[in-house]
Design a protein around this motif. Structure first.
Motif, PDB file in Angstrom:
ATOM      1  N   ARG A 214     -16.824  47.109   8.103  1.00  0.00           N
ATOM      2  CA  ARG A 214     -16.698  48.646   8.507  1.00  0.00           C
ATOM      3  C   ARG A 214     -17.405  49.459   7.080  1.00  0.00           C
ATOM      4  N   GLY A 215     -17.003  48.953   5.881  1.00  0.00           N
ATOM      5  CA  GLY A 215     -17.560  49.262   4.751  1.00  0.00           C
ATOM      6  C   GLY A 215     -18.965  49.604   4.659  1.00  0.00           C
ATOM      7  N   SER A 216     -19.512  48.369   4.879  1.00  0.00           N
ATOM      8  CA  SER A 216     -20.998  48.083   4.945  1.00  0.00           C
ATOM      9  C   SER A 216     -21.841  48.616   6.156  1.00  0.00           C
ATOM     10  N   LEU A 217     -20.982  49.083   7.216  1.00  0.00           N
ATOM     11  CA  LEU A 217     -21.915  49.292   8.345  1.00  0.00           C
ATOM     12  C   LEU A 217     -22.797  50.242   8.306  1.00  0.00           C
ATOM     13  N   LEU A 218     -22.760  51.441   7.317  1.00  0.00           N
ATOM     14  CA  LEU A 218     -23.863  52.293   7.204  1.00  0.00           C
ATOM     15  C   LEU A 218     -25.044  51.892   6.571  1.00  0.00           C
ATOM     16  N   ALA A 219     -25.154  50.669   5.477  1.00  0.00           N
ATOM     17  CA  ALA A 219     -26.114  49.918   5.217  1.00  0.00           C
ATOM     18  C   ALA A 219     -26.859  49.028   6.044  1.00  0.00           C
ATOM     19  N   LEU A 220     -26.022  48.304   6.877  1.00  0.00           N
ATOM     20  CA  LEU A 220     -26.424  47.577   7.902  1.00  0.00           C
ATOM     21  C   LEU A 220     -27.171  48.046   8.920  1.00  0.00           C
ATOM     22  N   ILE A 221     -26.774  49.393   9.344  1.00  0.00           N
ATOM     23  CA  ILE A 221     -27.440  50.157  10.454  1.00  0.00           C
ATOM     24  C   ILE A 221     -28.858  50.384  10.196  1.00  0.00           C
ATOM     25  N   LEU A 222     -29.253  50.762   8.838  1.00  0.00           N
ATOM     26  CA  LEU A 222     -30.612  50.928   8.212  1.00  0.00           C
ATOM     27  C   LEU A 222     -31.712  50.206   8.590  1.00  0.00           C
ATOM     28  N   PRO A 223     -31.610  48.604   8.402  1.00  0.00           N
ATOM     29  CA  PRO A 223     -32.812  47.762   8.663  1.00  0.00           C
ATOM     30  C   PRO A 223     -32.768  47.712  10.091  1.00  0.00           C
ATOM     31  N   VAL A 224     -31.536  47.853  10.811  1.00  0.00           N
ATOM     32  CA  VAL A 224     -31.763  47.724  12.449  1.00  0.00           C
ATOM     33  C   VAL A 224     -32.612  48.907  13.037  1.00  0.00           C
ATOM     34  N   PHE A 225     -32.239  49.979  12.475  1.00  0.00           N
ATOM     35  CA  PHE A 225     -32.853  51.416  12.919  1.00  0.00           C
ATOM     36  C   PHE A 225     -34.568  51.212  12.616  1.00  0.00           C
TER      37      PHE A 225
END
Length: 428
Positions: A214-225
């Motif tokens: 959950r803490g890294s979710l915002l960072a993980l979303i970027l490459p997927v986006f």
């Protein structure tokens, strides 16, 4: 050719910046070729070398990575990786590799990865019982995943110059990038006991893993986006890069609220500096490349390769050897811009798919980022950590060898690079 070669390598040995070396060598070649009559073409060549819309993606991706790194999301990615594999022998080394994969999707830069983890993970690994050179070696080996897993500035440069699908090159880098991580983690596991690497006795709970996720979710979303938008054709790489900057600003400035106006100024200045260096190299290399094309040097080199052997496997081996050797002494952006127009037609002659050929060239040059004497990642880590390059290199050789093994696998078994692009209709 001899005069230009002497000037080129002589200025490099003297330590002149590579962007200026390329421009001076190209200028001398043009003067030697046509006196002062061709000089009027130099400004036009210089500008046209940069007048490509996809190149705008580079400063945007660099800035997005700077913002995400300054927002503290790098540490969140490291903590998430640590929760997944930190319990293994050599757990922090495994975490370093896995974090490099996650971080690659934010920046696409090996030196950014090396600098970020050199400041954070290397000190933590030394504190946990790893030697400094080994911690730096692991970081260097993981850092080259950055330009392979998309987004990749090298893929943008190659695709723009050679007319190859940038989305296809992005897709082609996914499996090789993950494979680099896997073989390095296998090497760490295989040598962990012999090297006495630390091992944690406690395995993380599912609750901890979910918390770090959950803490890294915002960072993980970027490459997927980014990847989703590019590979589905919704946006071009340049548009996706601009949206990535907007996303990073919202995350860092609105959600986390830890980016000040001073931080933004510093990040813009650093982005301008990095972009300026890359663009100077590209523009100057365009002048030298035009001179080489006018004198049919690519055709001469291709004929030389074919005169040695007409076997596709042998020619691929010679191309890889040439790239690895050139990468020992030259900036990889310059090497890519000079050699891509020379080698790409040769790869077509022997029947390589353009996206596959591009991935071979990019991967081979990327490996040279961690090889002495001019490996950029080595210099970054040495300057950040204070470790000696010679000591880092001693610990790094096993990683270099296994990553060259990945390069050979990618070169001789094309499904590694082309499976995803073909599924998406981005390669033949």
């Amino acid at each position: 050719m001899i005069i230009v070669a002497i000037i080129f390598f002589g200025l490099l040995i003297l330590g002149m910046p590579v962007g200026i070396v390329l421009g001076v060598a190209g200028l001398v070649g043009i003067i030697d070729m046509g006196g002062g009559h061709f000089l009027a073409m130099v400004p036009d060549r210089f500008f046209s070398g940069l007048n490509l819309f996809p190149f705008l993606a580079m400063p945007f991706f660099i800035l997005a990575g700077e913002i995400m790194n300054r927002s503290g999301l790098t540490l969140n990615l490291v903590n998430f990786a640590q929760s997944l594999v930190g319990w293994l022998r050599g757990g922090m080394a495994h975490s370093n590799m896995l974090a490099s994969v996650l971080f690659a999707g934010l920046t696409g830069s090996a030196t950014a990865d090396a600098a970020a983890f050199g400041n954070t993970l290397v000190p933590a690994m030394k504190k946990a019982g790893y030697t400094g050179p080994y911690a730096c070696a692991v970081t260097a080996a993981g850092s080259i995943i950055g330009p392979i897993i998309p987004p990749s500035t090298l893929a943008i440069i190659y695709g723009s110059l050679m007319g190859v699908s940038i989305a296809g090159l992005f897709a082609a880098g996914i499996i090789p990038g993950l494979l680099l991580c896997l073989v390095c983690m296998c090497l760490i596991a295989a040598t962990g006991r012999r090297l006495g690497l630390p091992k944690s006795d406690q395995r993380p709970s599912l609750t901890l893993i979910l918390k770090e996720f959950r803490g890294s979710l915002l960072a993980l979303i970027l490459p997927v986006f980014i990847l989703g938008a590019i590979l589905t054709g919704i946006t071009t790489p340049t548009e996706a890069a601009a949206l990535a900057v907007l996303y990073a600003l919202v995350v860092g400035g609105v959600i986390y609220r830890n980016i000040t106006w001073k931080d933004l100024y510093e990040m813009l200045a650093r982005t301008a500096l990095i972009t300026g260096v890359i663009f100077l190299i590209i523009a100057s290399a365009t002048i030298l490349g035009w001179w080489m094309t006018f004198n049919q040097i690519p055709q001469l080199i291709a004929a030389g390769f074919l005169s040695i052997s007409d076997s596709p496997a042998a020619i691929v081996a010679m191309i890889i050897a040439l790239l690895l050797v050139i990468g020992l002494f030259m900036d990889i952006n310059a090497a890519l811009i000079i050699l891509a127009p020379v080698l790409a037609p040769l790869t077509l002659t022997i029947g390589l798919e353009p996206v596959h050929a591009g991935m071979i060239i990019i991967l081979a040059l990327t490996i040279s980022l961690m090889t002495p004497p001019v490996g950029a990642c080595l210099f970054v880590l040495a300057s950040v950590t204070g470790e000696r390059i010679e000591e880092i290199t001693k610990s790094l050789w096993p990683f270099i060898l296994v990553e060259i093994g990945v390069l050979l696998a990618v070169a001789y078994w094309e499904p590694i690079a082309l499976t995803i692009p073909r599924l998406l209709g981005l390669a033949n």
